[in-house]
Design a protein around this motif. Structure first.
Motif, PDB file in Angstrom:
ATOM      1  N   ILE A  46       0.835  -1.208   0.000  1.00  0.00           N
ATOM      2  CA  ILE A  46       0.000   0.000   0.000  1.00  0.00           C
ATOM      3  C   ILE A  46       0.869   1.257   0.000  1.00  0.00           C
ATOM      4  N   LEU A  47       1.931   1.240   0.818  1.00  0.00           N
ATOM      5  CA  LEU A  47       2.802   2.425   0.882  1.00  0.00           C
ATOM      6  C   LEU A  47       3.536   2.680  -0.435  1.00  0.00           C
ATOM      7  N   ALA A  48       3.761   1.602  -1.219  1.00  0.00           N
ATOM      8  CA  ALA A  48       4.517   1.743  -2.469  1.00  0.00           C
ATOM      9  C   ALA A  48       3.680   2.303  -3.621  1.00  0.00           C
ATOM     10  N   LEU A  49       2.367   2.437  -3.404  1.00  0.00           N
ATOM     11  CA  LEU A  49       1.509   2.956  -4.479  1.00  0.00           C
ATOM     12  C   LEU A  49       1.854   4.405  -4.807  1.00  0.00           C
ATOM     13  N   GLU A  50       1.737   4.733  -6.058  1.00  0.00           N
ATOM     14  CA  GLU A  50       2.020   6.106  -6.482  1.00  0.00           C
ATOM     15  C   GLU A  50       0.961   7.056  -5.909  1.00  0.00           C
ATOM     16  N   LEU A  51       1.434   8.194  -5.431  1.00  0.00           N
ATOM     17  CA  LEU A  51       0.517   9.194  -4.858  1.00  0.00           C
ATOM     18  C   LEU A  51      -0.494   9.697  -5.891  1.00  0.00           C
ATOM     19  N   ALA A  52      -0.085   9.659  -7.156  1.00  0.00           N
ATOM     20  CA  ALA A  52      -0.983  10.125  -8.225  1.00  0.00           C
ATOM     21  C   ALA A  52      -2.258   9.292  -8.274  1.00  0.00           C
ATOM     22  N   LEU A  53      -2.142   7.976  -7.996  1.00  0.00           N
ATOM     23  CA  LEU A  53      -3.320   7.100  -8.002  1.00  0.00           C
ATOM     24  C   LEU A  53      -4.275   7.491  -6.883  1.00  0.00           C
ATOM     25  N   LEU A  54      -3.715   7.761  -5.710  1.00  0.00           N
ATOM     26  CA  LEU A  54      -4.551   8.147  -4.573  1.00  0.00           C
ATOM     27  C   LEU A  54      -5.215   9.499  -4.818  1.00  0.00           C
ATOM     28  N   GLU A  55      -4.443  10.409  -5.379  1.00  0.00           N
ATOM     29  CA  GLU A  55      -4.996  11.736  -5.677  1.00  0.00           C
ATOM     30  C   GLU A  55      -6.110  11.653  -6.725  1.00  0.00           C
ATOM     31  N   ALA A  56      -5.912  10.751  -7.700  1.00  0.00           N
ATOM     32  CA  ALA A  56      -6.940  10.563  -8.738  1.00  0.00           C
ATOM     33  C   ALA A  56      -8.232  10.048  -8.110  1.00  0.00           C
ATOM     34  N   GLY A  57      -8.080   9.113  -7.154  1.00  0.00           N
ATOM     35  CA  GLY A  57      -9.256   8.584  -6.451  1.00  0.00           C
ATOM     36  C   GLY A  57      -9.985   9.666  -5.690  1.00  0.00           C
ATOM     37  N   ARG A  58      -9.216  10.487  -4.983  1.00  0.00           N
ATOM     38  CA  ARG A  58      -9.835  11.588  -4.223  1.00  0.00           C
ATOM     39  C   ARG A  58     -10.480  12.610  -5.170  1.00  0.00           C
ATOM     40  N   GLY A  59      -9.817  12.835  -6.303  1.00  0.00           N
ATOM     41  CA  GLY A  59     -10.350  13.774  -7.290  1.00  0.00           C
ATOM     42  C   GLY A  59     -11.676  13.308  -7.871  1.00  0.00           C
ATOM     43  N   MET A  60     -11.878  11.975  -7.891  1.00  0.00           N
ATOM     44  CA  MET A  60     -13.140  11.422  -8.406  1.00  0.00           C
ATOM     45  C   MET A  60     -14.228  11.412  -7.335  1.00  0.00           C
ATOM     46  N   GLY A  61     -13.889  11.915  -6.156  1.00  0.00           N
ATOM     47  CA  GLY A  61     -14.888  11.997  -5.087  1.00  0.00           C
ATOM     48  C   GLY A  61     -14.987  10.761  -4.213  1.00  0.00           C
ATOM     49  N   MET A  62     -14.002   9.875  -4.284  1.00  0.00           N
ATOM     50  CA  MET A  62     -14.033   8.661  -3.455  1.00  0.00           C
ATOM     51  C   MET A  62     -13.766   9.015  -1.996  1.00  0.00           C
ATOM     52  N   ASN A  63     -14.458   8.277  -1.095  1.00  0.00           N
ATOM     53  CA  ASN A  63     -14.157   8.437   0.328  1.00  0.00           C
ATOM     54  C   ASN A  63     -13.030   7.466   0.712  1.00  0.00           C
ATOM     55  N   SER A  64     -12.630   7.459   1.967  1.00  0.00           N
ATOM     56  CA  SER A  64     -11.484   6.652   2.413  1.00  0.00           C
ATOM     57  C   SER A  64     -11.680   5.155   2.156  1.00  0.00           C
ATOM     58  N   LEU A  65     -12.878   4.646   2.440  1.00  0.00           N
ATOM     59  CA  LEU A  65     -13.148   3.220   2.230  1.00  0.00           C
ATOM     60  C   LEU A  65     -13.107   2.861   0.749  1.00  0.00           C
ATOM     61  N   GLN A  66     -13.664   3.712  -0.081  1.00  0.00           N
ATOM     62  CA  GLN A  66     -13.647   3.456  -1.526  1.00  0.00           C
ATOM     63  C   GLN A  66     -12.219   3.460  -2.064  1.00  0.00           C
ATOM     64  N   ILE A  67     -11.397   4.382  -1.580  1.00  0.00           N
ATOM     65  CA  ILE A  67      -9.997   4.426  -2.006  1.00  0.00           C
ATOM     66  C   ILE A  67      -9.279   3.152  -1.565  1.00  0.00           C
ATOM     67  N   LEU A  68      -9.570   2.697  -0.342  1.00  0.00           N
ATOM     68  CA  LEU A  68      -8.941   1.470   0.171  1.00  0.00           C
ATOM     69  C   LEU A  68      -9.280   0.272  -0.700  1.00  0.00           C
ATOM     70  N   PHE A  69     -10.592   0.067  -0.963  1.00  0.00           N
ATOM     71  CA  PHE A  69     -11.029  -1.143  -1.662  1.00  0.00           C
ATOM     72  C   PHE A  69     -10.923  -1.053  -3.190  1.00  0.00           C
ATOM     73  N   GLN A  70     -10.928   0.161  -3.733  1.00  0.00           N
ATOM     74  CA  GLN A  70     -10.887   0.289  -5.189  1.00  0.00           C
ATOM     75  C   GLN A  70      -9.527   0.737  -5.736  1.00  0.00           C
ATOM     76  N   VAL A  71      -8.666   1.266  -4.856  1.00  0.00           N
ATOM     77  CA  VAL A  71      -7.360   1.744  -5.324  1.00  0.00           C
ATOM     78  C   VAL A  71      -6.213   1.054  -4.593  1.00  0.00           C
ATOM     79  N   GLU A  72      -6.189   1.165  -3.264  1.00  0.00           N
ATOM     80  CA  GLU A  72      -5.033   0.693  -2.492  1.00  0.00           C
ATOM     81  C   GLU A  72      -4.880  -0.827  -2.498  1.00  0.00           C
ATOM     82  N   LEU A  73      -5.928  -1.549  -2.079  1.00  0.00           N
ATOM     83  CA  LEU A  73      -5.811  -3.013  -2.030  1.00  0.00           C
ATOM     84  C   LEU A  73      -5.610  -3.632  -3.416  1.00  0.00           C
ATOM     85  N   PRO A  74      -6.374  -3.215  -4.449  1.00  0.00           N
ATOM     86  CA  PRO A  74      -6.092  -3.768  -5.788  1.00  0.00           C
ATOM     87  C   PRO A  74      -4.661  -3.480  -6.250  1.00  0.00           C
TER      88      PRO A  74
END
Length: 197
Positions: free
Chosen positions: A93-121
């Motif tokens: 999870i820590l090795a993920l690019e920050l751009a991916l997390l920012e993209a998730g937040r930019g799409m309006g995802m909440n913390s749980l959605q980012i976890l299950f749709q971005v970080e864990l995958p």
């Protein structure tokens, strides 16, 4: 032949039970550590200490709590599987690019959605690597769990050693090696596919 297949199935079932339990707990712990970084060092340190306990000592300790039988073996596998799964989840999870997390937040995802749709995958290839190590280790632990009443192919190995019967020894050892080889091959290929998807 039927008895051999039955024991091989029990060996696999005990191994999978312990590793699946460790997967559930280990991924949750790994995620928590990414949220509370101060806990990462102490928690991973404790899990590393568990990993250094010799297998027979671990089985003897767990025998007091779970008695003779397969549950003691399952719990030993659980504790030995925690380190690679917790560490790999945390690192993945820590090795993920920050751009991916920012993209998730930019799409309006909440913390749980980012976890299950971005970080864990995104961390799955690294988690699968930990799973591979855990399963291969589990096959060996189940083999010696016969000493605390566990089932599986370890009975052939132990009986073969006791009777100096190489045929009996190889009857248990060869399927264990084959399971480890096939598991490593399958999960290694899965890991590579996930990395290059």
């Amino acid at each position: 032949m039927f008895e051999l297949l039955q024991r091989a199935a029990v060996h696999l079932l005990i191994s999978l039970s312990g590793v699946v339990l460790a997967m559930v707990v280990g991924v949750v712990i790994g995620v928590i550590l990414t949220r509370v970084p101060k806990l990462a060092g102490p928690v991973i340190g404790v899990v590393e200490v568990l990993q250094t306990i010799p297998s027979l000592a671990m089985l003897s300790i767990l025998l007091v709590f779970f008695g003779l039988g397969n549950m003691t073996a399952v719990m030993a596998i659980f504790f030995y599987s925690l380190l690679p799964i917790v560490r790999n989840t945390y690192i993945g999870i820590l090795a993920l690019e920050l751009a991916l997390l920012e993209a998730g937040r930019g799409m309006g995802m909440n913390s749980l959605q980012i976890l299950f749709q971005v970080e864990l995958p995104g961390a799955i290839p690294v988690i699968v690597s930990g799973l591979r190590i855990s399963l291969i280790t589990a096959y060996g632990i189940v083999t010696i769990a016969v000493l605390v009443g566990g089932g599986g192919l370890g009975r052939y190995v132990y009986r073969g050693i006791q009777m100096s019967d190489m045929t009996m020894l190889f009857t248990g050892a060869i399927p264990i090696c084959l399971m480890a080889f096939l598991t490593d091959l399958f999960l290694n290929r899965l890991e590579q596919k996930l990395l290059h998807r």
